[in-house]
Design an enzyme around this catalytic site. Structure first.
Site, PDB file in Angstrom:
ATOM      1  N   ASP A 220      47.785  99.875  53.237  1.00 38.67           N
ATOM      2  CA  ASP A 220      47.459  98.493  52.909  1.00 38.67           C
ATOM      3  C   ASP A 220      46.408  98.520  51.797  1.00 38.67           C
ATOM      4  O   ASP A 220      45.677  99.490  51.641  1.00 38.67           O
ATOM      5  CB  ASP A 220      46.862  97.765  54.112  1.00 38.67           C
ATOM      6  N   ASP A 259      53.213  98.568  52.549  1.00 35.99           N
ATOM      7  CA  ASP A 259      53.063  98.122  53.925  1.00 35.99           C
ATOM      8  C   ASP A 259      52.437  96.726  53.882  1.00 35.99           C
ATOM      9  O   ASP A 259      52.983  95.811  53.291  1.00 35.99           O
ATOM     10  CB  ASP A 259      52.235  99.130  54.717  1.00 35.99           C
ATOM     11  N   ASP A 263      44.911  94.256  56.639  1.00 39.47           N
ATOM     12  CA  ASP A 263      45.017  94.262  58.103  1.00 39.47           C
ATOM     13  C   ASP A 263      43.646  94.387  58.750  1.00 39.47           C
ATOM     14  O   ASP A 263      42.746  95.069  58.220  1.00 39.47           O
ATOM     15  CB  ASP A 263      45.903  95.413  58.583  1.00 39.47           C
ATOM     16  N   ARG A 316      53.532  87.036  58.421  1.00 40.98           N
ATOM     17  CA  ARG A 316      52.218  87.551  58.835  1.00 40.98           C
ATOM     18  C   ARG A 316      51.089  86.956  57.988  1.00 40.98           C
ATOM     19  O   ARG A 316      50.388  87.673  57.292  1.00 40.98           O
ATOM     20  CB  ARG A 316      52.169  89.073  58.766  1.00 40.98           C
TER      21      ARG A 316
END
Length: 442
Positions: A220, A259, A263, A316
């Site tokens: 990420d 990805d 996060d 997301r």
């Protein structure tokens, strides 16, 4: 007075109030992008979860010898190593490449290849017509891929120590191809940086992933892992010149080299994410990465998201597990023709409050898909506007997806908020103020 006129007048009053608030809140020292006052800024009191239990100072107390200006990956790592956990201010000037040599010159994927790995050989070895679809790849070419990926990971992952302010200089500070790891530390501030294209040179093919198989990648742009008191403000996250839509397809699936964007996982806690842009991406933001992580995540993952722009992201934004997440005054834009799955993912034991947000969507958009139920959890979702109309997101979802009923009431009420704008003003405020290169006024 007719109802329509009252509505127009209300909008004018709200917009006028917002403009006045903007005009009076900018201190004199903020007329330049990064004077000493800005670099030593701390999170204001009451500004989200990261302001709780002692607030977030980052490197505000850095001594002069622990203020650094860096222009490449080697200098960035050297600054972190030199200061250790002492308060530090690290200024990003220009473009820092994660995939680079010691002099900061960008390098390609071939520089990491080990054991005879090439993509062509990998595709030939694990073509479903040759390998089949019942087992994940194994053998010499998979071993070579793993060794190559390990070498790239050593370059891409950059660990950020405690008591750090990482701030971009001017309007064009950029980090390309690096994954910042805020891992098991505390007191970190990240501001005014464009994060682009943290790509995996060596995705793994998994024919057992879903009905058709999938390419799975690492990295990420930013990961907050097991850390507390983190403020991420006025940054831009995206895929740069390598958007997923432009990637080739192998074995019928997109060759996915990205990805997530950002996060927050593994017991991370007390995080404020404000005035950022997250754009043009698939798997955007996880808050809690596993249904099985309750032992570490229950009581943690307290995160505030406010005044962020999520533009043309597929899913997301965020997907939430366990955490008490407060999402208010954010702007979500779904572009015409762009891939879209959902915005808020309601996951295991999540306690999401999503209020006073604005959504801009194309005609024909199914508003029932803004929410996605993954697990049996309740949420609060009031005073949200879709294309300028107040919309009960839970009611719309339950009517449109009757097999996935959501229940209302997250069980808590956020109190750590700065001034809350009317959702009709959010597109203007966020459009003018979110992202890297915008003036930092705190």
């Amino acid at each position: 007075m007719p109802a329509r006129m009252r509505h127009v007048r209300a909008i004018a009053v709200v917009m006028g109030t917002a403009s006045l608030a903007l005009a009076v809140s900018v201190p004199a020292q903020a007329t330049t992008h990064h004077g000493k006052g800005i670099e030593r800024s701390v999170l204001p009191a009451g500004d989200g979860w990261a302001s709780a239990d002692g607030s977030t100072r980052g490197g505000a107390d850095a001594t002069p010898e622990h203020v650094y200006t860096v222009t490449n990956r080697a200098e960035l790592i050297a600054a972190f190593e030199d200061a250790g956990d002492a308060p530090k201010i690290v200024r990003i000037a220009g473009t820092v490449h994660g995939n680079s040599d010691a002099a900061g010159t960008p390098i390609g994927c071939e520089a990491y290849q080990q054991g005879g790995y090439t993509l062509e050989k990998y595709l030939a070895a694990y073509d479903p017509a040759v390998w089949g679809t019942d087992e994940v790849p194994s053998g010499p070419l998979e071993d070579a891929r793993v060794a190559s990926a390990k070498l790239q990971a050593a370059a891409v992952n950059v660990n950020v120590p405690s008591n750090t302010t990482l701030v971009g200089v001017g309007k064009d500070a950029t980090i390309i191809g690096a994954s910042l790891q805020v891992k098991n530390v505390s007191d970190v501030i990240v501001r005014n940086i464009s994060f682009e294209d943290t790509y995996d040179c060596f995705p793994q093919w998994d024919p057992t992933d879903g009905d058709l198989g999938a390419w799975n990648s690492e990295y990420d742009n930013l990961v907050v892992h097991g850390s507390s008191h983190v403020w991420v403000d006025h940054n831009t996250f995206g895929d740069g010149d390598r958007p997923d839509a432009d990637q080739p397809h192998y074995f019928g699936q997109v060759y996915q080299q990205h990805d997530g964007l950002f996060d927050i996982v593994r017991g991370a806690d007390l995080v404020t994410v404000s005035w950022n842009v997250l754009k043009d991406h698939d798997k955007t933001m996880l808050i809690g990465n596993s249904d099985g992580a309750g032992a570490s995540d229950r009581g943690k993952l307290r995160v505030t998201l406010h005044h962020n722009l999520f533009k043309d992201v597929k899913e997301r934004a965020p997907r939430v597990r366990f955490g008490q997440v407060d999402s208010y005054n954010n702007l979500f834009v779904a572009g015409r023709g762009a891939a879209y799955g959902y915005t808020y993912g309601i996951g295991a034991e999540s306690k999401l409050v999503a209020e006073h947000n604005a959504f801009t969507v194309p005609s024909g958009f199914d508003k029932a898909t803004i929410l996605k139920k993954w697990s049996e959890s309740s949420l609060t979702a009031g005073d949200n506007y879709v294309n300028g109309r107040k919309t009960d997101l839970i009611a719309v979802h339950n009517a449109g997806v009757p097999a996935e009923q959501l229940t209302e009431g997250a069980g808590w009420t956020p109190t750590l908020r700065t001034a809350v704008a009317h959702p009709l003003v959010v597109p203007l405020l966020v459009g003018l103020g979110a992202g890297a290169g915008k003036p930092l006024v705190r």
